[in-house]
Design an enzyme around this catalytic site. Structure first.
Site, short mmCIF file in Angstrom:
data_model
loop_
_atom_site.label_atom_id
_atom_site.label_comp_id
_atom_site.label_asym_id
_atom_site.label_seq_id
_atom_site.Cartn_x
_atom_site.Cartn_y
_atom_site.Cartn_z
N GLU A 265 0.62 -1.07 0.16
CA GLU A 265 0.03 -0.30 0.34
C GLU A 265 0.80 1.03 -0.23
O GLU A 265 2.17 1.68 0.71
CB GLU A 265 -0.40 -0.08 1.12
CG GLU A 265 -1.90 1.40 1.60
CD GLU A 265 -2.71 1.18 3.10
OE1 GLU A 265 -3.69 1.75 2.98
OE2 GLU A 265 -1.78 0.25 4.08
N LYS A 340 -10.08 1.03 -2.06
CA LYS A 340 -9.77 0.70 -0.57
C LYS A 340 -11.48 1.01 0.41
O LYS A 340 -11.69 2.56 -0.05
CB LYS A 340 -8.88 1.41 0.51
CG LYS A 340 -8.76 1.01 1.56
CD LYS A 340 -7.75 1.44 2.19
CE LYS A 340 -6.79 0.94 4.05
NZ LYS A 340 -6.46 1.47 4.67
N CYS A 374 -5.26 -3.70 3.17
CA CYS A 374 -4.93 -3.25 4.14
C CYS A 374 -6.11 -2.72 5.40
O CYS A 374 -6.14 -4.72 5.54
CB CYS A 374 -4.26 -1.65 4.80
SG CYS A 374 -3.00 -1.77 6.18
#
Length: 511
Positions: A265, A340, A374
């Site tokens: 990321e 995300k 993440c």
């Protein structure tokens, strides 16, 4: 049974075995006609020799399984016994059939309790797999039903046997061998008074069945090599500097024939240092100005080095909103993206990033993959939504600054692998960026996790990097093992979900 230890051998039945086989059938099936005529057995051996299997003890036949091939679309529907063996005892074997049909499995009464029936069924399953057939079908008698027919309907009887409240020597055995009851068939074998003429249509699916493919290029890849770059943050003076560093690693992964390269990321965060006096909001928006160029150049790398690249994640500015987006650059030149979805307090507070709206599985030439960036890996709902779309590998590009933050990602990623019966690869960054606000330190130990079962490493870790060290790691993952796990694992999480309690929320979200 001989009191000595049995000396067992499993083999195909030969014409010379008829007398011995007939004697065993007369013993086991005395209530439903006994042995089949010699002509019928010889016809079976002649038409489908591989399907006729026996177990012998010191040369004496003590069990057997008789099998033919049929058309699945026909015999997965209701039928009767004479559709399989007609009134003249002629077997309706179909040489070009795409499924096995189990005629009989029988074991000498003196040898029951040694799980020999299971061995015969396992041999049948292996035959089904080796011949690339869709399934094993069987018409199953329910010989104990007559004892309770006055008290229970046949449907109630089946349910009680499934719940082990009642025992049926045939149905209970079939259920224990991973067969499912697909339907109830009436008048299957009218003379079977013990079953009151009923039978169950049982089915075992071959999860490895593959439709005929016209070209080797259409065959699904079963062993996939994952490559992960544990990326060190360092000062960079241009986009070219970033691409050169990335190309070094991608070239190395390609040289080892990796199918995927995973970067962390915000791997391009060093470019924020090109204007170090920006505040946090301006710095991340400045970084987003490079995203499209980097995406296109990474796509060229994917094509050039014949490798699928998960380009970590990068900030993307769209219509005044900033997103954190991971790009999947296919080696055929196509590009997919995964926004995300869950934004951390830090990203919201310091960078004013918004979350995306959709999670999806991407078809690649090396399996069905999903990406959870993440923090997204810490939400089990997303992994389950990917599982319902058939995901095989989940990639998790992450950035964490402390070990406890890293462990949240790692432990949740391991949970996603177990509960969704898939592989999960996590890739993070190390080092520091003292000139970049809010991206100053990193902690990572990249890894690849598997489900936890006998088909996989004992600790469910296929590969892992050294902590806080720039390096690449590889992991070979076998997609076929996921099929074994899903149908024959010690536990089968996906099959045992209580969809009556919670099965609709993920389906609704996907739709």
């Amino acid at each position: 049974m001989d009191t000595n230890t049995p000396l067992l051998n499993i083999r195909t039945i030969k014409p010379r075995d008829y007398d011995e086989l007939a004697a065993l059938m007369n013993l086991v099936f005395k209530d439903v006609g006994g042995a089949w005529p010699q002509m019928t057995i010889m016809d079976l051996i002649h038409q489908f020799p591989d399907g006729q299997i026996c177990i012998e003890d010191n040369g004496k036949i003590i069990g057997a399984a008789l099998t033919i091939k049929v058309e699945y679309n026909r015999f997965s529907l209701p039928h009767i016994y004479t559709d399989i063996i007609n009134e003249q005892n002629i077997i309706q074997h179909q040489a070009n059939g795409d499924a096995l049909y189990g005629l009989d499995v029988f074991v000498h009464p003196d040898y029951r309790g040694l799980r020999l029936g299971r061995r015969l069924y396992d041999a049948r399953k292996e035959l089904c797999r080796s011949k690339n057939l869709k399934a094993i079908l069987a018409g199953g008698r329910i010989p104990e039903y007559h004892k309770v027919a006055d008290e229970h309907s046949v449907i109630e009887y089946l349910e009680k046997v499934k719940r082990k409240e009642l025992y049926d020597p045939i149905l209970s055995f079939q259920l224990a061998n991973d067969f499912d009851v697909k339907r109830l068939m009436q008048h299957y074998l009218p003379e079977d008074e013990k079953s009151c003429g009923y039978a169950t249509l049982l089915e075992w699916n071959n999860v490895f069945y593959e439709e005929e493919t016209p070209s080797i290029l259409d065959v699904d890849k079963t062993e996939v090599r994952l490559g992960i770059v544990q990326w060190q943050m360092r000062k960079m003076v241009s986009v070219d500097d970033l691409i050169d560093q990335a190309e070094f690693f991608i070239s190395s992964l390609s040289n080892y024939q990796a199918d995927f390269a995973l970067l962390p990321e915000f791997f391009n965060a060093p470019l924020m240092g090109l204007k170090p006096n920006h505040n946090s909001v301006d710095a991340i928006r400045f970084l987003s100005e490079f995203t499209d160029e980097i995406k296109q150049r990474f796509s060229q790398l994917a094509v050039t080095y014949n490798i699928n690249i998960i380009a970590g994640s990068m900030p993307l500015l769209e219509e005044g909103h900033l997103y954190n987006v991971s790009y999947l650059l296919h080696r055929d030149g196509s590009i997919d993206e995964q926004y995300k979805l869950h934004i951390t307090p830090h990203e919201k507070r310091d960078w004013v990033i918004d979350g995306g709206e959709k999670v999806q599985v991407f078809e690649t030439d090396a399996g069905r993959v999903g990406i959870l960036v993440c923090y997204d890996a810490e939400f089990p709902e997303l992994g389950r939504m990917l599982a319902e779309q058939g995901v095989q590998i989940i990639f998790v590009p992450f950035w964490t600054d402390t070990k406890n933050g890293y462990l949240r990602v790692r432990l949740c990623a391991q949970a996603r692998a177990i509960e969704n019966e898939c592989y999960v690869a996590i890739g993070g960054s190390v080092g520091n960026l003292p000139r970049v606000d809010n991206v100053d330190i990193q902690y990572a130990q990249s890894a690849v996790f598997s489900p936890a079962d006998i088909y996989f490493p004992h600790d469910a870790i296929i590969a892992e990097a050294s902590p806080n060290t720039e390096m690449i790691i590889f992991a070979d993952v076998e997609l076929d093992k996921l099929k074994y796990l899903n149908t024959e694992g010690s536990v089968t999480n996906l099959r045992h979900r209580r969809l009556d309690l919670y099965g609709q929320f993920t389906k609704a979200a996907i739709e």
